[in-house]
Design a protein around this motif. Structure first.
Motif, short mmCIF file in Angstrom:
data_model
loop_
_atom_site.label_atom_id
_atom_site.label_comp_id
_atom_site.label_asym_id
_atom_site.label_seq_id
_atom_site.Cartn_x
_atom_site.Cartn_y
_atom_site.Cartn_z
N PHE A 156 -4.31 6.87 -14.76
CA PHE A 156 -5.06 5.62 -14.12
C PHE A 156 -6.38 5.67 -14.84
O PHE A 156 -6.79 6.45 -14.95
CB PHE A 156 -4.64 5.64 -12.86
CG PHE A 156 -3.95 5.85 -11.63
CD1 PHE A 156 -2.61 4.72 -11.64
CD2 PHE A 156 -3.89 6.95 -11.26
CE1 PHE A 156 -2.05 4.74 -10.97
CE2 PHE A 156 -2.62 7.35 -10.76
CZ PHE A 156 -1.67 5.92 -10.12
N ARG B 59 -2.53 2.06 -15.80
CA ARG B 59 -1.95 3.62 -15.74
C ARG B 59 -1.77 3.78 -17.07
O ARG B 59 -1.41 2.88 -18.40
CB ARG B 59 -0.33 3.03 -15.55
CG ARG B 59 0.19 4.67 -14.90
CD ARG B 59 1.04 4.79 -14.46
NE ARG B 59 1.65 6.69 -14.68
CZ ARG B 59 3.14 6.74 -13.53
NH1 ARG B 59 3.09 5.26 -13.56
NH2 ARG B 59 3.21 7.34 -13.25
N ALA C 140 -1.72 4.16 -6.88
CA ALA C 140 -2.18 3.70 -7.50
C ALA C 140 -2.26 2.05 -6.25
O ALA C 140 -3.58 1.85 -6.67
CB ALA C 140 -0.62 3.25 -8.10
#
Ligand SMILES: Nc1nc2c(ncn2[C@@H]2O[C@H](COP(=O)(O)OP(=O)(O)OP(=O)(O)O)[C@@H](O)[C@H]2O)c(=O)[nH]1
Length: 161
Positions: free
Chosen positions: A82, A76, A60
């Motif tokens: 994602f 997310r 991330a």
């Protein structure tokens, strides 16, 4: 698991609705990327769920670090997937982001013995608004379909279709 560094799908849905309306009104481009960690169930099997959680957080951060415009957004979507929203960005710009994200993850060289090249990689589906008659959902659906195509072609790649 709730990941503190990254907004959730609800945040994405709200922003997407807002940015979509702006893109329609102002006749702006808008692009979406769906990014999924490759072979992540195997990662969990080999390294355990807690290490998997750490890996999701690292990915991330690397993905977020690949964005350049203040209006770019990453959230997310679900599990190891994602979603990236690029307001006022045409397909060429979206492709550049996909390339940057792909490289950032590959170059981080995060060990995944069953991954592509022995490391963590991502597959990416890219889609940009095609015309004023497209609706928001079909943009997301096309990004998702392109993600699945990238997976079917061997992973560690992006597809724009
Ligand atoms: N540790 C951990 N695992 C997660 C998290 N979110 C999702 N997963 C796992 O990620 C895996 C996602 O699996 P899939 O997307 O179906 O497939 P994959 O194994 O990644 O394989 P491909 O996507 O086909 O490359 C599942 O095993 C989920 O349980 C998380 O926050 N932490």
């Amino acid at each position: 698991m709730n990941n503190p560094v990254i907004p959730n799908r609800h945040a994405f849905d709200e922003l997407f609705a807002r940015e979509w309306a702006i893109s329609q009104r102002e006749e702006h481009d808008i692009s979406v990327l769906m990014v999924d960690i490759d072979r992540f169930s195997q990662y969990n099997d080999v390294y355990g769920h807690a290490t998997g959680d750490l890996c999701v957080g690292t990915v991330a951060r690397l993905l977020a670090g690949s964005l350049r415009q203040p209006s770019d957004f990453i959230g997310r979507y679900d599990g190891a997937t994602f979603v990236v929203l690029l307001p006022a960005t045409p397909i060429e710009g979206a492709e550049r982001v996909a390339i940057r994200m792909s490289r950032a993850i590959y170059d981080a060289d995060l060990l995944h013995i069953q991954g592509i090249g022995g490391r963590v990689t991502v597959s990416i589906g890219v889609a940009s608004k095609r015309g004023d008659d497209e609706v928001a959902k079909t943009l997301l659906d096309r990004a998702d379909a392109n993600l699945h195509y990238a997976k079917s072609q061997g992973r560690n790649q992006y597809w724009m279709g």
